[in-house]
Design an enzyme around this catalytic site. Structure first.
Site, PDB file in Angstrom:
ATOM      1  N   ASP A   1     -36.266 -36.302 -17.279  1.00  0.00           N
ATOM      2  CA  ASP A   1     -37.305 -36.845 -17.014  1.00  0.00           C
ATOM      3  C   ASP A   1     -38.405 -35.932 -16.148  1.00  0.00           C
ATOM      4  O   ASP A   1     -37.907 -35.535 -15.216  1.00  0.00           O
ATOM      5  CB  ASP A   1     -36.771 -38.026 -16.009  1.00  0.00           C
ATOM      6  CG  ASP A   1     -35.905 -38.930 -16.503  1.00  0.00           C
ATOM      7  OD1 ASP A   1     -36.234 -39.568 -17.666  1.00  0.00           O
ATOM      8  OD2 ASP A   1     -34.932 -39.269 -15.982  1.00  0.00           O
TER       9      ASP A   1
ATOM     10  N   ASP B   1     -33.687 -30.214 -17.728  1.00  0.00           N
ATOM     11  CA  ASP B   1     -34.000 -31.456 -17.038  1.00  0.00           C
ATOM     12  C   ASP B   1     -34.612 -32.437 -17.951  1.00  0.00           C
ATOM     13  O   ASP B   1     -35.447 -31.876 -18.860  1.00  0.00           O
ATOM     14  CB  ASP B   1     -34.758 -31.513 -15.697  1.00  0.00           C
ATOM     15  CG  ASP B   1     -34.738 -32.783 -15.022  1.00  0.00           C
ATOM     16  OD1 ASP B   1     -34.004 -33.679 -15.076  1.00  0.00           O
ATOM     17  OD2 ASP B   1     -35.998 -33.157 -14.909  1.00  0.00           O
TER      18      ASP B   1
HETATM   19  C1  G1P Z   1     -31.890 -41.946 -12.750  1.00  0.00           C
HETATM   20  C2  G1P Z   1     -32.590 -42.706 -11.582  1.00  0.00           C
HETATM   21  C3  G1P Z   1     -33.803 -42.275 -11.355  1.00  0.00           C
HETATM   22  C4  G1P Z   1     -34.171 -40.651 -11.543  1.00  0.00           C
HETATM   23  C5  G1P Z   1     -33.493 -40.217 -12.595  1.00  0.00           C
HETATM   24  C6  G1P Z   1     -33.734 -38.734 -12.961  1.00  0.00           C
HETATM   25  O1  G1P Z   1     -31.931 -42.515 -13.864  1.00  0.00           O
HETATM   26  O2  G1P Z   1     -32.590 -43.966 -11.913  1.00  0.00           O
HETATM   27  O3  G1P Z   1     -34.500 -42.551 -10.054  1.00  0.00           O
HETATM   28  O4  G1P Z   1     -35.350 -40.146 -11.144  1.00  0.00           O
HETATM   29  O5  G1P Z   1     -32.282 -40.576 -12.837  1.00  0.00           O
HETATM   30  O6  G1P Z   1     -33.505 -38.386 -14.307  1.00  0.00           O
HETATM   31  P1  G1P Z   1     -31.051 -43.726 -14.632  1.00  0.00           P
HETATM   32  O7  G1P Z   1     -29.619 -43.286 -14.683  1.00  0.00           O
HETATM   33  O8  G1P Z   1     -31.381 -44.870 -14.019  1.00  0.00           O
HETATM   34  O9  G1P Z   1     -31.774 -43.564 -16.115  1.00  0.00           O
HETATM   35 MG    MG Z   2     -36.748 -34.664 -13.671  1.00  0.00          MG
END
Ligand code: G1P
Ligand code: MG
Length: 221
Positions: free
Chosen positions: A12, A10
């Site tokens: 984030d 993953d």
């Molecule tokens: C998205 C969501 C965010 C979530 C993330 C996970 O990201 O907005 O809330 O925590 O994925 O990786 P985004 O496509 O907006 O960057």
């Molecule tokens: Mg994550």
């Protein structure tokens, strides 16, 4: 003896600490709608795609909006988020990540990204890690976001591996659920109590290496 042939990461909260920036940007959106939104509420958004994250916030405020308004809100949130991550560089890579990925590559282990974020490629390029990955699956390639296993199943396909030979590194409850339901070994990265649905949990990757990973995976056999 469990054979690890691939690792799916993953992004984030595992590779880079973007979770705080997602929180800031979602909180600004919630405030605009007068919806109280705490860091505890934010935990439930981790791993979810953009629309699913917005829907969770709207549920908190018992608010129903039409799809054009939702699109506009998501656009605004993303612009603020992109501003916050623009200055990210390799210094923002979380401890242990580079060393681990480099070791896996040397050992011939497949390495793939599995993120719900549609900004994954931009961020990987900013922090200089994009070229290390054998594959990148992100929110742009998905019909269903985590906790659906699609992201990791697609990653394993790119690596041409069976999920049972792959470890997923995840910091989110939804991501661990996705890994488990896809038949992967789910290694939680973060808080033990929060991630108690994982096969094993480590607090971070600072001391992680391949032999430790093998030990963890086989301890659970
Ligand atoms: C998205 C969501 C965010 C979530 C993330 C996970 O990201 O907005 O809330 O925590 O994925 O990786 P985004 O496509 O907006 O960057
Ligand atoms: Mg994550």
């Amino acid at each position: 003896m469990y054979t690890i042939k691939g690792c799916l990461f993953d992004m984030d909260g595992v590779i880079v600490d973007t979770a705080k920036h997602h929180f800031t940007a979602w909180k600004a959106l919630a405030e605009e709608l007068s919806i109280p939104f705490t860091s505890k509420d934010n935990e439930a958004l981790k791993g979810l795609g953009r629309l699913d994250s917005l829907e969770k916030i709207l549920q908190l405020g018992n608010l129903e909006l039409n799809s054009n308004t939702k699109l506009k809100l998501m656009e605004n949130k993303n612009s603020l988020y992109l501003e916050l991550v623009r200055s990210m560089s390799e210094e923002d890579i979380l401890p242990g990540v580079c060393g681990l990925i480099e070791e896996l590559k040397v050992k011939g282990i497949g390495v793939c990204l599995g993120s719900s974020s549609r900004n994954a490629s931009i961020i990987l390029k900013n922090i200089g890690l994009f070229n290390l990955f054998d594959g990148v699956v992100d929110g742009n390639h998905l019909t269903f976001s985590k906790p659906d296993p699609e992201v990791f199943i697609k990653g394993a396909k790119i690596l041409e591996l069976s999920p049972s030979n792959c470890v997923v590194f995840e910091d989110a409850v939804a991501g661990v659920e996705a890994a488990k339901s896809g038949g992967f070994f789910a290694l939680g990265v973060g808080d033990h109590k929060e991630l108690d649905n994982a096969d094993a949990v480590v607090s971070d990757l600072s001391k992680m290496n391949f032999s430790k990973l093998l030990e963890i995976v086989n301890r659970n056999d």
